[in-house]
Design an enzyme around this catalytic site. Structure first.
Site, short mmCIF file in Angstrom:
data_model
loop_
_atom_site.label_atom_id
_atom_site.label_comp_id
_atom_site.label_asym_id
_atom_site.label_seq_id
_atom_site.Cartn_x
_atom_site.Cartn_y
_atom_site.Cartn_z
N ASN A 1 -21.58 129.35 50.51
CA ASN A 1 -20.39 129.32 51.38
C ASN A 1 -19.60 130.61 51.10
OD1 ASN A 1 -17.98 128.83 52.67
ND2 ASN A 1 -17.32 127.20 51.27
N LYS B 1 -17.05 131.74 52.56
CA LYS B 1 -15.61 131.62 52.88
C LYS B 1 -15.18 132.82 53.71
CE LYS B 1 -15.12 128.79 48.82
NZ LYS B 1 -14.29 128.23 47.78
N HIS C 1 -14.16 120.85 54.19
CA HIS C 1 -14.00 121.56 52.92
C HIS C 1 -12.56 121.39 52.44
CE1 HIS C 1 -13.73 124.75 49.96
NE2 HIS C 1 -15.05 124.73 49.90
N GLU D 1 -10.51 123.34 51.28
CA GLU D 1 -9.59 124.40 51.73
C GLU D 1 -9.12 124.13 53.16
OE1 GLU D 1 -12.16 127.64 50.68
OE2 GLU D 1 -11.82 127.19 48.57
N GLU E 1 -17.37 118.05 45.86
CA GLU E 1 -16.71 119.21 45.27
C GLU E 1 -15.34 118.81 44.73
OE1 GLU E 1 -18.32 123.14 47.04
OE2 GLU E 1 -16.69 122.43 48.31
N GLY F 1 -13.49 127.36 42.47
CA GLY F 1 -12.95 128.69 42.21
C GLY F 1 -12.14 128.79 40.92
N SER G 1 -17.56 126.02 41.07
CA SER G 1 -17.85 126.94 39.97
C SER G 1 -19.31 126.89 39.49
CB SER G 1 -16.89 126.70 38.79
OG SER G 1 -15.56 126.95 39.19
P1 PGA Z 1 -16.80 128.08 44.03
O1 PGA Z 1 -16.56 127.39 45.46
O2 PGA Z 1 -18.27 128.09 43.80
O3 PGA Z 1 -16.23 129.46 44.17
O4 PGA Z 1 -16.08 127.24 43.03
C1 PGA Z 1 -17.32 126.30 45.89
C2 PGA Z 1 -16.90 125.90 47.28
O5 PGA Z 1 -15.70 125.92 47.58
O6 PGA Z 1 -17.76 125.55 48.14
#
Ligand code: PGA
Length: 262
Positions: A12, A14, A104, A106, A174, A180, A220
């Site tokens: 992903n 983003k 997601h 976000e 997640e 992140g 992560s």
């Molecule tokens: P990350 O994000 O691997 O940077 O923690 C995962 C995601 O949001 O899909």
């Protein structure tokens, strides 16, 4: 992972990489995996670029006959019409997009997407023959107050309720506190929530659908920790954010089988 469900490694991106940078990354990724004799029938690898990159990446995959699969990061719950800024699932399908991330954290956080909207987006994905990657996960506060499976189970039940048509879908667990942050869930935590999600799918739909649905962990994930998650028969892949922007790291994740004595 189990042998019946093909592991799914999803990048992903983003809101990173314009369409020119996308070409460079996808080429390098495909070449790196080719050099390593990557067997895509044993581990599927998908990239989820921003909307503006999709046509470019699709053309590249097509021209070079890369075996990477293509996904989008969101879609509209509507099919067409006066919805400025939205993108229809019909348009994504025309671009040979196979997967679409829905819900997601976000989007739930910054665009106030609630369970009702996410359910409608999942319906739109099914209508357009796209495979939704439905994201669920709890915040740190929810983890402390309700335990780790409560919110993911509630969210997946809501996303899967009342569909007149159900196609293939994937679920990504997640935990919001792990996205992140560098703070990873343990493989045991991920497996425990995956079991709870699979049970919820069996209750909302059917045990047969639950059995064949791939459930991913995200938050992560790195080449150094991916094998821990995929050792469990309950976890069928990973959704990778930050590390999917680095070819070495992401191809290392895709090649997790190397770290497992199978
Ligand atoms: P990350 O994000 O691997 O940077 O923690 C995962 C995601 O949001 O899909």
């Amino acid at each position: 992972m189990t042998t019946e469900r093909v592991p799914f490694i999803a990048g992903n991106w983003k809101m990173n990489l314009d369409h020119q940078q996308a070409i460079a990354l996808v080429q390098k990724l495909a070449w790196t995996l080719r050099d390593a004799n990557h067997d895509y029938s044993k581990t599927e690898v998908a990239v989820f670029p921003p909307f503006t990159d999709l046509r470019t990446v699709q053309t590249l995959i097509d021209a070079e006959k890369f075996e990477l699969t293509l996904g989008a990061q969101d879609l509209s719950q509507h099919d067409s019409g006066a919805y400025t800024g939205d993108v229809s699932g019909a348009f994504l399908r025309k671009l040979e997009v196979k997967y679409v991330i829905i819900g997601h954290s976000e989007r739930r956080m910054y665009h106030a997407e609630n369970d009702e909207l996410i359910q409608a987006k999942v319906a739109a994905a099914f209508r357009h023959d796209l495979v939704p990657v439905i994201c669920v996960g709890e915040t740190l506060e929810e983890l402390e107050e309700q335990g780790q499976s409560f919110i993911p189970v509630q969210q997946i039940k809501a996303a899967l309720a009342n569909h007149s048509q159900v196609g293939e879908f994937i679920v990504a667990y997640e935990p919001v506190w792990a996205i992140g942050t560098g703070q990873v869930a343990t493989p045991e935590q991920a497996a425990e929530v995956a079991v709870a999600i699979r049970t919820a799918i069996a209750q909302t739909l059917t045990p047969e659908i639950a059995e064949k649905t791939r459930i991913l962990y995200g938050g992560s994930v790195k080449a150094a920790n991916v094998a821990g998650f995929l050792k469990s028969p309950e976890v069928d892949g990973v959704l990778v954010g930050g590390a999917s922007l680095q070819v070495e790291e992401f191809s290392g994740i895709a090649r997790f089988l190397k770290h497992l004595a199978l």
